[in-house]
Design an enzyme around this catalytic site. Structure first.
Site, PDB file in Angstrom:
ATOM      1  N   ASP A  36     -14.896  -8.415  -5.548  1.00  0.00           N
ATOM      2  CA  ASP A  36     -14.046  -9.348  -6.299  1.00  0.00           C
ATOM      3  C   ASP A  36     -14.577  -9.525  -7.724  1.00  0.00           C
ATOM      4  O   ASP A  36     -13.939 -10.203  -8.544  1.00  0.00           O
ATOM      5  CB  ASP A  36     -13.883 -10.686  -5.569  1.00  0.00           C
ATOM      6  CG  ASP A  36     -15.188 -11.434  -5.400  1.00  0.00           C
ATOM      7  OD1 ASP A  36     -16.263 -10.852  -5.672  1.00  0.00           O
ATOM      8  OD2 ASP A  36     -15.143 -12.607  -4.976  1.00  0.00           O
ATOM      9  N   SER A  37     -15.686  -8.849  -8.038  1.00  0.00           N
ATOM     10  CA  SER A  37     -16.124  -8.758  -9.435  1.00  0.00           C
ATOM     11  C   SER A  37     -15.032  -8.124 -10.292  1.00  0.00           C
ATOM     12  O   SER A  37     -15.075  -8.213 -11.516  1.00  0.00           O
ATOM     13  CB  SER A  37     -17.419  -7.945  -9.538  1.00  0.00           C
ATOM     14  OG  SER A  37     -17.292  -6.714  -8.848  1.00  0.00           O
TER      15      SER A  37
ATOM     16  N   ASP B 246     -13.824  -6.959  -0.638  1.00  0.00           N
ATOM     17  CA  ASP B 246     -14.214  -8.369  -0.681  1.00  0.00           C
ATOM     18  C   ASP B 246     -13.052  -9.278  -0.308  1.00  0.00           C
ATOM     19  O   ASP B 246     -11.911  -9.067  -0.749  1.00  0.00           O
ATOM     20  CB  ASP B 246     -14.647  -8.747  -2.105  1.00  0.00           C
ATOM     21  CG  ASP B 246     -16.146  -8.793  -2.272  1.00  0.00           C
ATOM     22  OD1 ASP B 246     -16.876  -8.755  -1.253  1.00  0.00           O
ATOM     23  OD2 ASP B 246     -16.603  -8.850  -3.426  1.00  0.00           O
TER      24      ASP B 246
ATOM     25  N   LYS C 271     -15.988  -7.897   3.190  1.00  0.00           N
ATOM     26  CA  LYS C 271     -17.216  -8.630   2.874  1.00  0.00           C
ATOM     27  C   LYS C 271     -16.827 -10.064   2.539  1.00  0.00           C
ATOM     28  O   LYS C 271     -15.797 -10.283   1.909  1.00  0.00           O
ATOM     29  CB  LYS C 271     -17.947  -8.004   1.684  1.00  0.00           C
ATOM     30  CG  LYS C 271     -19.196  -8.806   1.271  1.00  0.00           C
ATOM     31  CD  LYS C 271     -20.085  -8.048   0.301  1.00  0.00           C
ATOM     32  CE  LYS C 271     -19.661  -8.091  -1.137  1.00  0.00           C
ATOM     33  NZ  LYS C 271     -19.510  -9.451  -1.721  1.00  0.00           N
TER      34      LYS C 271
ATOM     35  N   GLU D 161     -18.621 -14.081   1.456  1.00  0.00           N
ATOM     36  CA  GLU D 161     -19.813 -14.793   0.981  1.00  0.00           C
ATOM     37  C   GLU D 161     -20.110 -15.994   1.872  1.00  0.00           C
ATOM     38  O   GLU D 161     -19.198 -16.636   2.384  1.00  0.00           O
ATOM     39  CB  GLU D 161     -19.595 -15.266  -0.465  1.00  0.00           C
ATOM     40  CG  GLU D 161     -19.448 -14.133  -1.442  1.00  0.00           C
ATOM     41  CD  GLU D 161     -19.320 -14.605  -2.894  1.00  0.00           C
ATOM     42  OE1 GLU D 161     -19.516 -15.812  -3.166  1.00  0.00           O
ATOM     43  OE2 GLU D 161     -19.031 -13.748  -3.745  1.00  0.00           O
TER      44      GLU D 161
ATOM     45  N   GLU E  59     -28.018 -10.996  -2.972  1.00  0.00           N
ATOM     46  CA  GLU E  59     -27.851 -10.894  -4.434  1.00  0.00           C
ATOM     47  C   GLU E  59     -28.684 -11.932  -5.164  1.00  0.00           C
ATOM     48  O   GLU E  59     -28.748 -13.111  -4.756  1.00  0.00           O
ATOM     49  CB  GLU E  59     -26.366 -11.097  -4.801  1.00  0.00           C
ATOM     50  CG  GLU E  59     -26.145 -11.140  -6.324  1.00  0.00           C
ATOM     51  CD  GLU E  59     -24.679 -11.075  -6.751  1.00  0.00           C
ATOM     52  OE1 GLU E  59     -23.794 -10.975  -5.886  1.00  0.00           O
ATOM     53  OE2 GLU E  59     -24.449 -11.116  -7.978  1.00  0.00           O
TER      54      GLU E  59
HETATM   55  O1  KIV Z   1     -18.013  -8.513  -6.161  1.00  0.00           O
HETATM   56  C1  KIV Z   1     -18.930  -7.683  -6.194  1.00  0.00           C
HETATM   57  O2  KIV Z   1     -18.903  -6.707  -6.951  1.00  0.00           O
HETATM   58  C2  KIV Z   1     -20.048  -7.887  -5.291  1.00  0.00           C
HETATM   59  C3  KIV Z   1     -21.250  -7.030  -5.499  1.00  0.00           C
HETATM   60  C4  KIV Z   1     -21.911  -7.400  -6.745  1.00  0.00           C
HETATM   61  C5  KIV Z   1     -22.171  -7.067  -4.342  1.00  0.00           C
HETATM   62  O3  KIV Z   1     -20.009  -8.728  -4.459  1.00  0.00           O
END
Ligand code: KIV
Length: 284
Positions: free
Chosen positions: A62-63, A101, A131, A133, A200
């Site tokens: 989600d970056s 994510d 994924k 959090e 992280e």
């Molecule tokens: O959103 C993302 O890119 C991430 C990575 C930095 C692990 O969660």
């Protein structure tokens, strides 16, 4: 709704390589303490194609909110964005396991909400895993998804979706209480069934302890070389941004090279030096 393969007859994509077996969730889980897992983020089809031969895991992070959309944080990222980019990355890859994510607001309310969002991600993208959090507070959700056939990667330490609660993106685990909480978080989601955990932005000793504390592979970012694998945001490691976190190593300086190419193009257009005969259709 998307298809999971590229039509190489009509797209700019290079032809698909001979069919190969993607790395599976059990195969990745089995990498604990073995050959380090190579992971990068990817958000587009073409970048996925370029990274796929070199990576075990492609994460549609989600970056992308900040990297692709210029948003101030990952908080405004939507499930629609994750599904669109997830499908593109699956279309551009054949070998790496693709995980997507879960965006903020799409899973925290309840395990049922998480299942609804995660099943949509799997159906619309063709990815193998999601994924999410969070630590102890997310353990019930991780168990709920895992028991229903949705493989989950956990994410502990610096969790960017919690930026407002954390007060920034500084490294975590400096004090004893925070240190112990990160270990407990990792243990809780590993026990709940996460097949891998991203840690992280934590001090090295915390990352090492997390890696030793759980039986699934731990993938570090701003963590420790002793983790079971490493991940970076692709645009950061390619040098697309002037400002990056301290833990990023730049393997290229693409921002400078893109600027130079655009400047050369602009100069040629202004001088009418482009296009030339080579780039012009003429009657035979
Ligand atoms: O959103 C993302 O890119 C991430 C990575 C930095 C692990 O969660």
């Amino acid at each position: 709704m998307s298809t999971y393969t590229i039509d190489t007859a009509t797209s700019r994509a290079t032809p698909s390589p001979a069919p190969m077996k993607r790395l599976t969730v059990p195969a990745l889980r089995d990498r604990k303490g073995k050959e380090p897992i190579v992971a990068l983020t990817a958000y587009t089809m073409r970048m996925a194609q370029l990274l796929d031969p070199h990576c075990d895991l492609l994460l549609v992070g989600d970056s992308l909110g900040q990297v692709i959309y210029g948003l101030p944080s990952t908080i405004p990222v939507s499930l629609d964005m994750m599904c669109a980019h997830g499908a593109a990355v699956v279309r551009g890859s054949w070998h790496a396991l693709v995980a997507v994510d879960m965006p903020f607001g799409a899973y925290e309310a309840s395990p049922a909400q998480a299942f609804e969002s995660a099943s949509r991600v799997l159906k619309e993208t063709g990815c193998a895993a999601v994924k999410l959090e969070g630590g102890e507070a997310m353990a019930e959700t991780v168990a709920f998804l895992t028991a229903r056939g949705i493989p989950v990667i956990g994410h502990v330490g610096l969790t960017p979706q919690a930026v407002n609660a954390l007060g920034g993106y500084g490294a975590r685990g400096k004090g004893n209480a925070e240190h112990a909480q990160i270990i407990d978080d990792a243990r809780a989601i590993a026990a709940a069934g996460a097949f891998s955990i991203v840690v992280e932005g934590v001090i090295e000793t915390v990352a090492n302890e997390v890696t030793a504390a759980v039986s699934c592979p731990v993938i570090g970012i701003g963590a420790s070389a002793e983790c079971d694998g490493q991940i970076l945001v692709i645009d950061d490691m390619l040098g697309m941004f002037e400002r990056t976190p301290r833990f990023v190593k730049r393997y290229d300086d693409l921002a400078t090279r893109v600027g130079a190419a655009a400047a050369a193009y602009a100069d040629e257009v202004r001088r009418r030096a482009f296009p030339t005969a080579d780039q012009t259709y003429r009657a035979k």
